[in-house]
Scaffold this active site. Sequence first.
Site, PDB file in Angstrom:
ATOM      1  N   GLN A 284       6.815   3.207  11.047  1.00  0.00           N
ATOM      2  CA  GLN A 284       6.635   3.284  12.494  1.00  0.00           C
ATOM      3  C   GLN A 284       5.276   2.762  12.957  1.00  0.00           C
ATOM      4  OE1 GLN A 284       7.394   7.403  13.410  1.00  0.00           O
ATOM      5  NE2 GLN A 284       9.578   7.258  12.949  1.00  0.00           N
ATOM      6  N   LYS A 285       4.476   2.211  12.029  1.00  0.00           N
ATOM      7  CA  LYS A 285       3.135   1.769  12.422  1.00  0.00           C
ATOM      8  C   LYS A 285       3.187   0.618  13.419  1.00  0.00           C
ATOM      9  CE  LYS A 285       0.290  -0.591   9.777  1.00  0.00           C
ATOM     10  NZ  LYS A 285      -0.644  -0.975   8.701  1.00  0.00           N
ATOM     11  N   ASP A 286       4.175  -0.267  13.265  1.00  0.00           N
ATOM     12  CA  ASP A 286       4.323  -1.384  14.202  1.00  0.00           C
ATOM     13  C   ASP A 286       5.532  -1.111  15.095  1.00  0.00           C
ATOM     14  OD1 ASP A 286       4.696  -3.738  15.590  1.00  0.00           O
ATOM     15  OD2 ASP A 286       4.233  -5.031  13.884  1.00  0.00           O
TER      16      ASP A 286
ATOM     17  N   HIS B 246       0.854  -1.187   0.000  1.00  0.00           N
ATOM     18  CA  HIS B 246       0.000   0.000   0.000  1.00  0.00           C
ATOM     19  C   HIS B 246       0.892   1.241   0.000  1.00  0.00           C
ATOM     20  CE1 HIS B 246       1.019   0.154   4.249  1.00  0.00           C
ATOM     21  NE2 HIS B 246       0.445  -1.010   4.457  1.00  0.00           N
TER      22      HIS B 246
ATOM     23  N   VAL C 150       2.309   6.572   7.336  1.00  0.00           N
ATOM     24  CA  VAL C 150       1.579   7.172   6.215  1.00  0.00           C
ATOM     25  C   VAL C 150       0.089   7.009   6.492  1.00  0.00           C
ATOM     26  CG1 VAL C 150       1.062   6.990   3.751  1.00  0.00           C
ATOM     27  CG2 VAL C 150       3.425   6.772   4.558  1.00  0.00           C
TER      28      VAL C 150
ATOM     29  N   GLY D 138       1.932   3.197   2.245  1.00  0.00           N
ATOM     30  CA  GLY D 138       2.977   3.235   3.262  1.00  0.00           C
ATOM     31  C   GLY D 138       4.237   2.525   2.801  1.00  0.00           C
ATOM     32  N   HIS D 139       4.064   1.361   2.176  1.00  0.00           N
ATOM     33  CA  HIS D 139       5.217   0.632   1.646  1.00  0.00           C
ATOM     34  C   HIS D 139       5.907   1.425   0.540  1.00  0.00           C
ATOM     35  CE1 HIS D 139       2.706  -2.915   3.078  1.00  0.00           C
ATOM     36  NE2 HIS D 139       3.821  -3.032   3.762  1.00  0.00           N
TER      37      HIS D 139
END
Length: 281
Positions: free
Chosen positions: A148-150, A34, A176, A36-37
């Site tokens: 930084q989501k995880d 997605h 993101v 973010g990647h």
Amino acid sequence: MEVIRNVARMQHLAHRLRGERTRIALVPTRGHLHDGHLALVRHAMRLADVAIVSILPLAKGVPREGGEKRLSATLTHDVELLISTGVNYVFAPPLDEFCPATAATEVVVRGLTERLFSPLWPGYYVRASTALTALLQVTAPEILCLGQKDPQLVAVTRRLVSDLHIPCQVVTLPIVRERDGIAACRGLSAMSEQERRAAALIYKALEKAQVLFGAGERDAANLMESVREQLEPEPSIRIDYLGVVDRETLEPLATIGDSPALMAIAVTIGRARLIDNIALE
């Protein structure tokens, strides 16, 4: 762009590139790419001479029958997305070859792989740290780019790289987000409009907690209560995890001191489980 499915081919290429003093950056993913990647990939390309995206569809939960085949089926779509970024290589080895069920080695980062979200996905962070160690051996990057989501994966990775003296710089990018504040993730496209509206409440609740922190609130229970007050009235939201932890050690905090902290949350909405976090520092 070359798609590499063979481990030996990837090892040989990485060895040659490093021998030529080529700076390599790796963006590890589980597939289902997605925005973010893609942001991570573009950043990696700015930092290095060559960027590699790995696609290794590790299941967070217990894989359903045929789950790996369904995940592998997304490879074509992921590759099409990556072509637009201009990334150099995609490393997508068959999961049963790269992480065989017969493997006898696991990488456990004590104090980190069992904290935070681990009860929600038993064993996942051990599988992830083991696979990441193997990826670093095979691709030999100087730079590793993570979102930084995880926060648990970030903390595990930083400690793993440090403890094992792996010559690799871990670079993290901010989460993101969609226009409504939802952290970009694979499950958004399957959400109904009502579920999407509910999901947008998560970041708003975290932001309010951050505002309270900025105003001087240091009691973790009070900050978490402010989040619950905003989310629990929404019937479609089930809070699976909510905590305030030290950013590096992931140790739960009752009172926030001088060390960087964050509030992390996992919620279930419909069939999707979403995670998010916000800094408290």
